[in-house]
Design a protein around this motif. Structure first.
Motif, PDB file in Angstrom:
ATOM      1  N   SER A 208       0.812  -1.210   0.000  1.00 41.50           N
ATOM      2  CA  SER A 208       0.000   0.000   0.000  1.00 41.50           C
ATOM      3  C   SER A 208       0.846   1.262   0.000  1.00 41.50           C
ATOM      4  N   VAL A 209       2.120   1.140   0.409  1.00 36.80           N
ATOM      5  CA  VAL A 209       2.991   2.318   0.418  1.00 36.80           C
ATOM      6  C   VAL A 209       4.040   2.254  -0.684  1.00 36.80           C
ATOM      7  N   GLY A 210       3.791   1.403  -1.708  1.00 37.10           N
ATOM      8  CA  GLY A 210       4.605   1.439  -2.901  1.00 37.10           C
ATOM      9  C   GLY A 210       5.660   0.372  -3.052  1.00 37.10           C
ATOM     10  N   MET A 211       5.754  -0.591  -2.120  1.00 35.25           N
ATOM     11  CA  MET A 211       6.750  -1.651  -2.294  1.00 35.25           C
ATOM     12  C   MET A 211       6.330  -2.548  -3.453  1.00 35.25           C
ATOM     13  N   ALA A 212       7.283  -3.020  -4.203  1.00 33.37           N
ATOM     14  CA  ALA A 212       6.994  -3.830  -5.387  1.00 33.37           C
ATOM     15  C   ALA A 212       6.198  -5.075  -5.040  1.00 33.37           C
ATOM     16  N   GLU A 213       5.282  -5.429  -5.914  1.00 33.01           N
ATOM     17  CA  GLU A 213       4.459  -6.622  -5.704  1.00 33.01           C
ATOM     18  C   GLU A 213       5.305  -7.886  -5.743  1.00 33.01           C
ATOM     19  N   GLU A 214       6.285  -7.929  -6.627  1.00 34.27           N
ATOM     20  CA  GLU A 214       7.115  -9.122  -6.771  1.00 34.27           C
ATOM     21  C   GLU A 214       8.578  -8.794  -6.480  1.00 34.27           C
ATOM     22  N   SER A 215       9.207  -9.621  -5.705  1.00 32.40           N
ATOM     23  CA  SER A 215      10.629  -9.460  -5.409  1.00 32.40           C
ATOM     24  C   SER A 215      11.191 -10.833  -5.144  1.00 32.40           C
ATOM     25  N   ARG A 216      11.496 -11.566  -6.208  1.00 32.70           N
ATOM     26  CA  ARG A 216      11.883 -12.961  -6.087  1.00 32.70           C
ATOM     27  C   ARG A 216      13.306 -13.199  -6.574  1.00 32.70           C
ATOM     28  N   SER A 217      13.930 -14.210  -6.009  1.00 30.95           N
ATOM     29  CA  SER A 217      15.270 -14.602  -6.411  1.00 30.95           C
ATOM     30  C   SER A 217      15.260 -16.098  -6.641  1.00 30.95           C
ATOM     31  N   GLY A 218      15.131 -16.501  -7.898  1.00 33.42           N
ATOM     32  CA  GLY A 218      15.029 -17.924  -8.198  1.00 33.42           C
ATOM     33  C   GLY A 218      13.739 -18.496  -7.624  1.00 33.42           C
ATOM     34  N   GLY A 219      13.839 -19.632  -6.922  1.00 35.71           N
ATOM     35  CA  GLY A 219      12.664 -20.260  -6.343  1.00 35.71           C
ATOM     36  C   GLY A 219      12.374 -19.791  -4.939  1.00 35.71           C
ATOM     37  N   TRP A 220      13.233 -18.918  -4.397  1.00 34.56           N
ATOM     38  CA  TRP A 220      13.041 -18.433  -3.036  1.00 34.56           C
ATOM     39  C   TRP A 220      12.751 -16.948  -3.047  1.00 34.56           C
ATOM     40  N   ASP A 221      11.761 -16.523  -2.285  1.00 33.52           N
ATOM     41  CA  ASP A 221      11.330 -15.143  -2.285  1.00 33.52           C
ATOM     42  C   ASP A 221      11.851 -14.442  -1.024  1.00 33.52           C
ATOM     43  N   PRO A 222      12.808 -13.538  -1.138  1.00 30.79           N
ATOM     44  CA  PRO A 222      13.354 -12.846   0.025  1.00 30.79           C
ATOM     45  C   PRO A 222      12.363 -11.905   0.698  1.00 30.79           C
ATOM     46  N   MET A 223      11.237 -11.629   0.035  1.00 27.94           N
ATOM     47  CA  MET A 223      10.218 -10.761   0.624  1.00 27.94           C
ATOM     48  C   MET A 223       9.005 -11.529   1.113  1.00 27.94           C
ATOM     49  N   ASP A 224       9.092 -12.855   1.155  1.00 31.24           N
ATOM     50  CA  ASP A 224       7.976 -13.681   1.590  1.00 31.24           C
ATOM     51  C   ASP A 224       7.631 -13.390   3.054  1.00 31.24           C
ATOM     52  N   PRO A 225       6.344 -13.191   3.384  1.00 34.18           N
ATOM     53  CA  PRO A 225       5.946 -12.948   4.772  1.00 34.18           C
ATOM     54  C   PRO A 225       6.342 -14.068   5.730  1.00 34.18           C
ATOM     55  N   GLU A 226       6.628 -15.253   5.190  1.00 34.85           N
ATOM     56  CA  GLU A 226       6.975 -16.388   6.049  1.00 34.85           C
ATOM     57  C   GLU A 226       8.403 -16.311   6.591  1.00 34.85           C
ATOM     58  N   ASN A 227       9.228 -15.441   6.035  1.00 37.38           N
ATOM     59  CA  ASN A 227      10.652 -15.472   6.354  1.00 37.38           C
ATOM     60  C   ASN A 227      10.972 -15.204   7.825  1.00 37.38           C
ATOM     61  N   SER A 228      10.185 -14.387   8.495  1.00 39.77           N
ATOM     62  CA  SER A 228      10.468 -14.077   9.898  1.00 39.77           C
ATOM     63  C   SER A 228       9.846 -15.079  10.865  1.00 39.77           C
ATOM     64  N   SER A 229       8.976 -15.960  10.359  1.00 43.56           N
ATOM     65  CA  SER A 229       8.244 -16.870  11.241  1.00 43.56           C
ATOM     66  C   SER A 229       9.131 -17.870  11.982  1.00 43.56           C
ATOM     67  N   PRO A 230      10.188 -18.420  11.368  1.00 43.95           N
ATOM     68  CA  PRO A 230      11.067 -19.304  12.145  1.00 43.95           C
ATOM     69  C   PRO A 230      11.691 -18.601  13.350  1.00 43.95           C
ATOM     70  N   VAL A 231      12.018 -17.314  13.194  1.00 41.76           N
ATOM     71  CA  VAL A 231      12.570 -16.552  14.310  1.00 41.76           C
ATOM     72  C   VAL A 231      11.533 -16.423  15.420  1.00 41.76           C
ATOM     73  N   VAL A 232      10.292 -16.148  15.033  1.00 39.54           N
ATOM     74  CA  VAL A 232       9.208 -16.017  16.004  1.00 39.54           C
ATOM     75  C   VAL A 232       8.969 -17.339  16.717  1.00 39.54           C
ATOM     76  N   ALA A 233       8.996 -18.444  15.980  1.00 43.53           N
ATOM     77  CA  ALA A 233       8.796 -19.759  16.593  1.00 43.53           C
ATOM     78  C   ALA A 233       9.875 -20.043  17.631  1.00 43.53           C
ATOM     79  N   TRP A 234      11.116 -19.716  17.293  1.00 44.98           N
ATOM     80  CA  TRP A 234      12.195 -19.941  18.246  1.00 44.98           C
ATOM     81  C   TRP A 234      12.045 -19.042  19.472  1.00 44.98           C
ATOM     82  N   LEU A 235      11.690 -17.777  19.256  1.00 43.99           N
ATOM     83  CA  LEU A 235      11.506 -16.856  20.375  1.00 43.99           C
ATOM     84  C   LEU A 235      10.376 -17.288  21.296  1.00 43.99           C
ATOM     85  N   ALA A 236       9.395 -18.012  20.755  1.00 39.87           N
ATOM     86  CA  ALA A 236       8.265 -18.494  21.559  1.00 39.87           C
ATOM     87  C   ALA A 236       8.592 -19.768  22.316  1.00 39.87           C
ATOM     88  N   SER A 237       9.756 -20.339  22.070  1.00 35.89           N
ATOM     89  CA  SER A 237      10.124 -21.618  22.676  1.00 35.89           C
ATOM     90  C   SER A 237      10.803 -21.437  24.028  1.00 35.89           C
TER      91      SER A 237
END
Length: 301
Positions: A208-237
């Motif tokens: 909504s503030v202008g970040m590109a819709e697509e930002s992919r590198s090969g088969g892995w997306d560095p902008m995927d919302p899932e990327n921070s979730s492993p950190v959150v899972a560990w912090l919750a442990s």
């Protein structure tokens, strides 16, 4: 990692929150998905994403339940914590992720927008933090032992470094970072940790503030919302108990430690026994490296 632990995620119905819920469940957590299903600006759009995510987790073999408490309702959040403890007999971690966006230049802000953004982000984070910590303190006092309570808050680059047009959002996110540090200090005696993550991701808010819709590198997306979730899972442990009061910037597959405001070595202006207003101009010009007539601005540094 999270087997037997009960975790509540606010704003868990979409984007980063949804990714957190799925990751937490993947590691064995029982997940309480809290989300009102409102639109980006906090308006009622008649959707029930919390129930959809909870159903998705159950379908995958996990355990989850939806809760529609509003994070802006202080007593309602307390009632939600009570429901969780009554249903599962425990609460182990909270992930404060709920948020809305009502951007505008400082000269065009409306009081309603200021109130709503602060209510969801800052008050909402503080409400769940308060009620969860009050519960954990009671448990610790009753048992005479420390608990393994975990608080994971969500801040952002706008709160850590500022951004044009996001005065209210940035102020709220900066407040959340500070709240994290204070909570870590106050709750250490009970075995409760508090940390914050600052995800770099493509979401409804960033697009909504202008970040590109697509930002992919090969088969892995560095902008995927899932990327921070492993950190959150560990912090919750329970294993993350050695870390508290940290702000972690998660950018793709990289985690950065962020320092709070700090005094910069070598960037100091000192006076005599007492500062005088007359010497401040020349002293601060030296600190900021500004020649007479120049302007020092964060936007230029």
């Amino acid at each position: 990692m999270l087997k037997g632990r009960v975790v509540v995620v606010t704003g868990g119905g979409r984007g980063i929150g949804r990714a957190h819920c799925l990751e937490l469940a993947r590691h064995g957590a029982t997940v309480v998905v809290n989300d009102l299903g409102v639109g980006l600006r906090g308006d009622d759009v008649g959707e029930s994403p919390a129930e959809e995510v909870a159903a998705e987790i159950v379908k995958l073999g996990g355990e989850a339940v939806a809760d529609m408490a509003s994070v802006t309702d202080w007593d309602g959040v307390g009632a939600m914590v009570g429901r969780i403890v009554e249903r599962y007999g425990r609460l182990d971690a909270v992930v404060n992720n709920a948020g809305i966006l009502r951007d505008g230049m400082i000269t065009r802000l409306r009081e309603e927008d200021v109130d709503q953004v602060l209510a969801v982000h800052l008050k909402g984070t503080m409400a769940l933090t308060h009620h969860a910590c009050a519960h954990w303190r009671e448990v610790a006092r009753a048992t005479g032992e420390q608990v393994a309570g975990r608080i994971v808050n969500t801040t952002s680059g706008a709160g850590l470094a500022s951004n044009v047009g996001q005065a209210v959002y940035g102020a709220a996110k900066a407040g959340i970072a500070n709240l994290t540090l204070v909570t870590a200090m106050e709750m250490a005696r009970y075995g409760v940790t508090a940390n914050a993550v600052s995800p770099v991701a493509r979401t409804r808010m960033t697009t909504s503030v202008g970040m590109a819709e697509e930002s992919r590198s090969g088969g892995w997306d560095p902008m995927d919302p899932e990327n921070s979730s492993p950190v959150v899972a560990w912090l919750a442990s329970a294993e993350s108990g050695w870390l508290s009061g940290a702000v972690l910037r998660v950018d793709g597959n990289t985690v950065h430690r962020v320092q709070p405001w700090t005094v910069l070595d070598g960037h100091t202006a000192a006076g005599g026994e007492r500062l005088s207003a007359e010497e401040i101009d020349s002293g601060l010009r030296r600190v900021f490296g500004v020649l007479p007539g120049g302007i020092a601005s964060l936007s230029r540094r």
